[in-house]
Scaffold this motif. Structure first.
Motif, PDB file in Angstrom:
ATOM      1  N   TYR A 270     -32.734 -77.031  52.717  1.00 25.95           N
ATOM      2  CA  TYR A 270     -32.001 -75.908  53.308  1.00 25.95           C
ATOM      3  C   TYR A 270     -31.708 -76.103  54.795  1.00 25.95           C
ATOM      4  O   TYR A 270     -30.990 -75.298  55.389  1.00 25.95           O
ATOM      5  N   THR A 271     -32.224 -77.171  55.385  1.00 27.00           N
ATOM      6  CA  THR A 271     -31.869 -77.419  56.797  1.00 27.00           C
ATOM      7  C   THR A 271     -30.378 -77.735  56.928  1.00 27.00           C
ATOM      8  O   THR A 271     -29.817 -77.640  58.016  1.00 27.00           O
ATOM      9  N   ARG A 272     -29.725 -78.067  55.809  1.00 21.05           N
ATOM     10  CA  ARG A 272     -28.277 -78.311  55.844  1.00 21.05           C
ATOM     11  C   ARG A 272     -27.490 -77.044  56.169  1.00 21.05           C
ATOM     12  O   ARG A 272     -26.286 -77.122  56.433  1.00 21.05           O
ATOM     13  N   LEU A 273     -28.144 -75.886  56.120  1.00 21.96           N
ATOM     14  CA  LEU A 273     -27.452 -74.626  56.430  1.00 21.96           C
ATOM     15  C   LEU A 273     -27.624 -74.205  57.888  1.00 21.96           C
ATOM     16  O   LEU A 273     -27.166 -73.132  58.292  1.00 21.96           O
TER      17      LEU A 273
ATOM     18  N   ARG B 205     -38.908 -69.848  51.529  1.00 22.04           N
ATOM     19  CA  ARG B 205     -38.428 -71.234  51.613  1.00 22.04           C
ATOM     20  C   ARG B 205     -37.563 -71.446  52.858  1.00 22.04           C
ATOM     21  O   ARG B 205     -37.685 -72.458  53.555  1.00 22.04           O
ATOM     22  N   LEU B 206     -36.694 -70.482  53.164  1.00 22.85           N
ATOM     23  CA  LEU B 206     -35.816 -70.590  54.336  1.00 22.85           C
ATOM     24  C   LEU B 206     -36.620 -70.500  55.628  1.00 22.85           C
ATOM     25  O   LEU B 206     -36.311 -71.176  56.621  1.00 22.85           O
ATOM     26  N   GLU B 207     -37.655 -69.660  55.627  1.00 22.90           N
ATOM     27  CA  GLU B 207     -38.532 -69.537  56.804  1.00 22.90           C
ATOM     28  C   GLU B 207     -39.165 -70.893  57.125  1.00 22.90           C
ATOM     29  O   GLU B 207     -39.185 -71.330  58.277  1.00 22.90           O
TER      30      GLU B 207
ATOM     31  N   GLN C 113     -34.735 -71.612  59.121  1.00 20.06           N
ATOM     32  CA  GLN C 113     -33.398 -71.021  59.091  1.00 20.06           C
ATOM     33  C   GLN C 113     -33.452 -69.547  59.508  1.00 20.06           C
ATOM     34  O   GLN C 113     -34.442 -68.854  59.269  1.00 20.06           O
ATOM     35  N   HIS C 114     -32.352 -69.090  60.136  1.00 22.36           N
ATOM     36  CA  HIS C 114     -32.227 -67.669  60.494  1.00 22.36           C
ATOM     37  C   HIS C 114     -31.528 -66.969  59.343  1.00 22.36           C
ATOM     38  O   HIS C 114     -30.462 -67.400  58.913  1.00 22.36           O
ATOM     39  N   PHE C 115     -32.120 -65.884  58.840  1.00 19.27           N
ATOM     40  CA  PHE C 115     -31.535 -65.221  57.675  1.00 19.27           C
ATOM     41  C   PHE C 115     -31.904 -63.750  57.684  1.00 19.27           C
ATOM     42  O   PHE C 115     -32.817 -63.314  58.396  1.00 19.27           O
TER      43      PHE C 115
END
Length: 412
Positions: A347-350, A368-370, A374-376
């Motif tokens: 997900y670092t691709r985002l 997973r994003l945390e 990633q900022h979400f």
């Protein structure tokens, strides 16, 4: 092809009629297309119905973890240059859905059939295909799908000695091993972004060497075959070395790869690459995938990604940052209930995209994003997510049932 103009026995005709009636009743009750329940009823009445329906057709089977619905559509469009086609275009790809699709069209010359990986050997036995396209194998539905090498073994045993021409992806070691039991294989260099399911040799278990685009096993010598068709940029290279431009409305490298395999299949039936590739331009969206829809005065592009390999390909085709991205993940029966695969996706691709997270398992995805830094924002539903996104087009990526939920909500 059978010379018999009507291969159906009275019992088979009864089964077809009953199946259509049940399917129509299911549709009328608002329970979906009815193709699966209709096919189940028909097969219960005549267990040999699939084989009987396939007798009068030149059949192509398409199987893979990713891309089979799209590739089935592309092949069907290409073969329409040579005659009428029947296909399970809506993706009902197990025996009941396939039977239902074939029962719906008695005039076709070609049957272009998407088959779930687990059912390929059985459907190939029943339909006596002229051609089988094998695109890729990767991890999917971890709680109920066999481990990938077991699936490859199932294919290998099921296709051994098959009379079909097998069109197989030379870049996927699992597919090559599965196809190698067939006496008649056409190898296609279609590429493989996701390599994490093929680091050990499917033949001996040794460590796979992967210099550049090549691959081989240092222990047993199992290696990438020389392809006769290949994808080169925006062109398909045929076995004579001629380059044919790919005309697609579908985005991304993966769909160019699908078009390359489809052109190789079409050639088996005598359709030239130029004609096949021009016809593929007709395909704009496949069962809602890649559609751009208007919702709350915004343009949403709907993208389906069901497993790590699919997410990787999808990330490669979204618009660059700061395009907002909405991610939706469910874990219902049709998705597989195990979401541990989320940890296999990079997900670092985002990074740089504003991200909103929705779906039944949005908290699994949030964790997973945390970890991926990633900022979400976690949202209740698509309505709230769209309102929180900055202006401009929005990319929406969802897994299987989450994608169906989205289509219902945004009116696609």
């Amino acid at each position: 092809m059978s010379g018999n103009s009507d291969p159906l026995t009275p019992r088979a005709k009864l089964a077809v009629t009953a199946g259509k009636a049940v399917a129509a009743a299911s549709r009328a009750a608002g329970r979906g297309s009815g193709s699966v329940i209709g096919g189940k009823v028909a097969l219960r009445l005549d267990p040999d119905l699939l084989a009987r329906l396939a007798q009068s057709l030149d059949v192509v089977l398409v199987s893979a973890t990713n891309g089979k619905t799209t590739t089935t559509r592309l092949i069907a469009e290409a073969l329409r240059a040579a005659g009428p086609v029947v296909s399970n275009a809506l993706g009902a790809n197990m025996p009941a859905g396939i039977t239902s699709a074939l029962a719906g069209n008695s005039d076709a010359r070609y049957g272009v059939i998407e088959v779930d990986e687990k059912y390929l050997a059985g459907v190939a036995r029943d339909t006596d295909p002229k051609c089988i396209a094998l695109l890729n194998l990767s991890r999917d539905q971890l709680d109920r799908a066999a481990e990938t090498r077991m699936l490859a073994e199932n294919w290998r045993e099921g296709l051994a000695g098959s009379k079909a021409v097998v069109v197989a992806n030379a870049d996927d070691p699992l597919v090559v091993w599965a196809a190698s039991s067939s006496p008649n294989v056409i190898w296609v260099a279609a590429g493989q972004m996701w390599k994490d399911d093929a680091w050990s040799c499917p033949s001996c278990g040794g460590v796979m060497q992967r210099p550049g685009d090549d691959w081989f096993c240092g222990d047993c010598g199992f290696r990438r075959p020389t392809p006769s068709w290949s994808l080169s940029g925006d062109h398909v290279l045929d076995p004579h070395g001629s380059a044919w431009p790919i005309h697609l409305q579908l985005p991304g490298r993966a769909n160019k790869a699908n078009a390359t395999s489809s052109a190789a299949v079409a050639a088996v039936f005598g359709v030239p690459p130029q004609v096949a590739l021009e016809r593929m331009y007709q395909v704009q969206a496949v069962a809602g995938r890649y559609d751009v829809v208007q919702f709350k005065e915004r343009d949403l592009r709907l993208l389906l990604a069901k497993n790590p390999a699919g997410w990787l390909e999808t990330f490669s085709l979204i618009d660059p940052p700061p395009t907002p991205v909405i991610l939706s993940v469910n874990a219902r029966g049709a998705d597989g209930t195990d979401t541990s695969w989320l940890w296999d996706v990079d997900y670092t691709r985002l990074t740089g995209h504003p991200i909103c997270v929705i779906g039944d398992r949005k908290l699994d995805l949030a964790v997973r994003l945390e970890v991926a830094n990633q900022h979400f924002q976690v949202c209740d539903d698509i309505d709230q997510a769209v309102q929180l996104c900055p202006p401009g087009r929005i990319e929406v990526i969802a897994n299987y049932t989450a994608f169906q939920d989205l289509r219902r909500r945004v009116g696609n």
